[in-house]
Scaffold this motif. Structure first.
Motif, PDB file in Angstrom:
ATOM      1  N   SER A   8      41.950  39.717  51.915  1.00  0.00           N
ATOM      2  CA  SER A   8      40.842  40.210  51.088  1.00  0.00           C
ATOM      3  C   SER A   8      40.490  41.647  51.440  1.00  0.00           C
ATOM      4  CB  SER A   8      39.628  39.294  51.270  1.00  0.00           C
ATOM      5  OG  SER A   8      39.928  37.973  50.899  1.00  0.00           O
ATOM      6  N   MET A  12      40.838  45.014  49.036  1.00  0.00           N
ATOM      7  CA  MET A  12      39.757  45.986  48.816  1.00  0.00           C
ATOM      8  C   MET A  12      40.176  47.380  49.267  1.00  0.00           C
ATOM      9  SD  MET A  12      36.149  44.006  49.527  1.00  0.00           S
ATOM     10  CE  MET A  12      36.564  43.373  51.148  1.00  0.00           C
ATOM     11  N   SER A 102      40.355  46.317  34.124  1.00  0.00           N
ATOM     12  CA  SER A 102      40.036  45.017  34.712  1.00  0.00           C
ATOM     13  C   SER A 102      40.479  43.852  33.833  1.00  0.00           C
ATOM     14  CB  SER A 102      38.520  44.909  34.974  1.00  0.00           C
ATOM     15  OG  SER A 102      38.111  45.861  35.937  1.00  0.00           O
ATOM     16  N   PHE A 240      39.515  39.927  44.580  1.00  0.00           N
ATOM     17  CA  PHE A 240      38.984  41.138  45.213  1.00  0.00           C
ATOM     18  C   PHE A 240      39.554  42.402  44.584  1.00  0.00           C
ATOM     19  CE2 PHE A 240      37.979  37.921  48.314  1.00  0.00           C
ATOM     20  CZ  PHE A 240      36.737  38.332  48.806  1.00  0.00           C
ATOM     21  N   ARG A 241      40.521  42.228  43.670  1.00  0.00           N
ATOM     22  CA  ARG A 241      41.023  43.360  42.894  1.00  0.00           C
ATOM     23  C   ARG A 241      39.892  44.002  42.077  1.00  0.00           C
ATOM     24  NH1 ARG A 241      46.143  44.627  41.519  1.00  0.00           N
ATOM     25  NH2 ARG A 241      46.859  42.632  42.342  1.00  0.00           N
ATOM     26  N   TYR A 242      38.899  43.193  41.730  1.00  0.00           N
ATOM     27  CA  TYR A 242      37.799  43.699  40.922  1.00  0.00           C
ATOM     28  C   TYR A 242      36.858  44.607  41.707  1.00  0.00           C
ATOM     29  CZ  TYR A 242      39.352  40.423  37.382  1.00  0.00           C
ATOM     30  OH  TYR A 242      40.102  39.757  36.451  1.00  0.00           O
ATOM     31  N   SER A 243      37.060  44.708  43.021  1.00  0.00           N
ATOM     32  CA  SER A 243      36.254  45.652  43.802  1.00  0.00           C
ATOM     33  C   SER A 243      36.496  47.081  43.329  1.00  0.00           C
ATOM     34  CB  SER A 243      36.564  45.520  45.296  1.00  0.00           C
ATOM     35  OG  SER A 243      37.931  45.821  45.558  1.00  0.00           O
ATOM     36  N   SER A 244      37.642  47.314  42.653  1.00  0.00           N
ATOM     37  CA  SER A 244      37.921  48.656  42.134  1.00  0.00           C
ATOM     38  C   SER A 244      36.832  49.115  41.176  1.00  0.00           C
ATOM     39  CB  SER A 244      39.275  48.685  41.415  1.00  0.00           C
ATOM     40  OG  SER A 244      39.267  47.811  40.303  1.00  0.00           O
ATOM     41  N   VAL A 246      33.631  48.341  41.354  1.00  0.00           N
ATOM     42  CA  VAL A 246      32.486  48.745  42.175  1.00  0.00           C
ATOM     43  C   VAL A 246      32.727  50.139  42.742  1.00  0.00           C
ATOM     44  CG1 VAL A 246      31.106  48.206  44.218  1.00  0.00           C
ATOM     45  CG2 VAL A 246      31.961  46.350  42.770  1.00  0.00           C
ATOM     46  N   PHE A 247      33.934  50.362  43.295  1.00  0.00           N
ATOM     47  CA  PHE A 247      34.260  51.679  43.842  1.00  0.00           C
ATOM     48  C   PHE A 247      34.185  52.753  42.759  1.00  0.00           C
ATOM     49  CE2 PHE A 247      36.973  49.045  46.865  1.00  0.00           C
ATOM     50  CZ  PHE A 247      36.053  49.106  47.894  1.00  0.00           C
TER      51      PHE A 247
END
Length: 288
Positions: A8, A12, A102, A240-244, A246-247
């Protein structure tokens, strides 16, 4: 630290590296032509990636005969997707471009059903439809602030989905890092050829520093994304690919003073939720 936690964190890290690369390219695009950036970044990336792979003793350019056409097709998808995404990125908010991307897990799921005849039940099919609605909220066709470059980001989703589906058909004998080095070199050559259509802009010290940063970040993205496939369960690490997103939201706000409107943010949430649901459902089906 458990394998799933390591995976994970690596995922990230990969998303953060790719997003930071996007930020640097967007900054450079204010002063340098696109293909000059692509060529110089590609040159540094190819050199650094080759040295990194060689240091681990994994450097090999042998491609099994059945995979050669597939590698060529994947490389073509990668190059065209790079052009469409960077063009969209330069001309629209970084968070909006990332939010549209996404939709990739949904697009890959649909593509796998069409190309490989993988079974997609009504739940995952419904998630794809709802996710498509979320993408429309991000793109907002017909709205006053509608940016036609959003369509290029949508084209990128299709191209990257095609790239990933081709990758799934590779034989186990083809090393992942071989594909990475070939891709980086092909993008560099493409940038060099296309650069003749633009006027060369002399590099300043800050340009060189930013290009080095972009190459560093994209190498980090490549390496982390490969390592994550070797650690932990894919069904656990993939969301956790979707953290992109947020970044991208944070960097867009801090660096470019960009913040998507309420509709775009709502669409992003819908796409992420549907994507996570699709990944969870895929795991349940495989273990069911």
């Amino acid at each position: 630290m458990t394998p799933n936690l390591k995976g994970s964190l690596l995922m990230m890290g990969s998303m953060a590296a790719f997003t930071l690369n996007d930020v640097v390219v967007k900054l450079l695009a204010d002063e340098l032509p696109l293909f000059q950036i692509v060529f110089l970044r590609g040159l540094l990336t190819t050199l650094l990636l080759t040295l990194t792979v060689a240091a681990f003793g994994k450097l090999s350019f042998h491609v099994p005969r059945p995979d050669r056409g597939k590698v060529a097709l994947r490389t073509l998808f990668e190059i065209v997707a790079m052009v469409t995404f960077l063009t969209a990125l330069i001309n629209m908010q970084i968070a909006n471009a990332t939010a549209i991307l996404s939709a990739l897990p949904l697009a890959v799921t649909l593509g796998a059903a069409l190309m490989f005849k993988e079974q997609v039940g009504w739940r995952r099919l419904s998630a794809i439809c709802v996710g498509a609605f979320g993408v429309l909220l991000i793109v907002q066709p017909g709205a006053e602030g509608f940016n036609s470059y959003s369509l290029l980001a949508l084209v990128t989703v299709v191209l990257v989905a095609g790239r990933d589906l081709v990758t799934r058909s590779f034989s186990p004998e083809l090393p992942s890092m071989t594909v990475a080095v070939i891709t980086a070199a092909a993008i560099c050559v493409f940038g060099g050829v296309m650069m003749v259509t633009e006027e060369w802009v002399p590099l300043q010290a800050d340009h060189a520093a930013l290009l080095a940063l972009a190459a560093f970040f994209i190498i980090g993205g490549y390496v982390f994304s490969i390592l994550v496939m070797r650690v932990g369960e894919v069904a656990v690490t993939a969301p956790f690919r979707y953290s992109s997103l947020v970044f991208a939201l944070v960097m867009g706000w801090l660096v470019f003073a960009e913040l998507p409107n309420a509709l775009a943010l709502t669409g992003a949430v819908i796409v992420v939720v549907m994507g996570v649901f699709t990944l969870i459902r895929e795991r349940q089906v495989k273990h069911g």
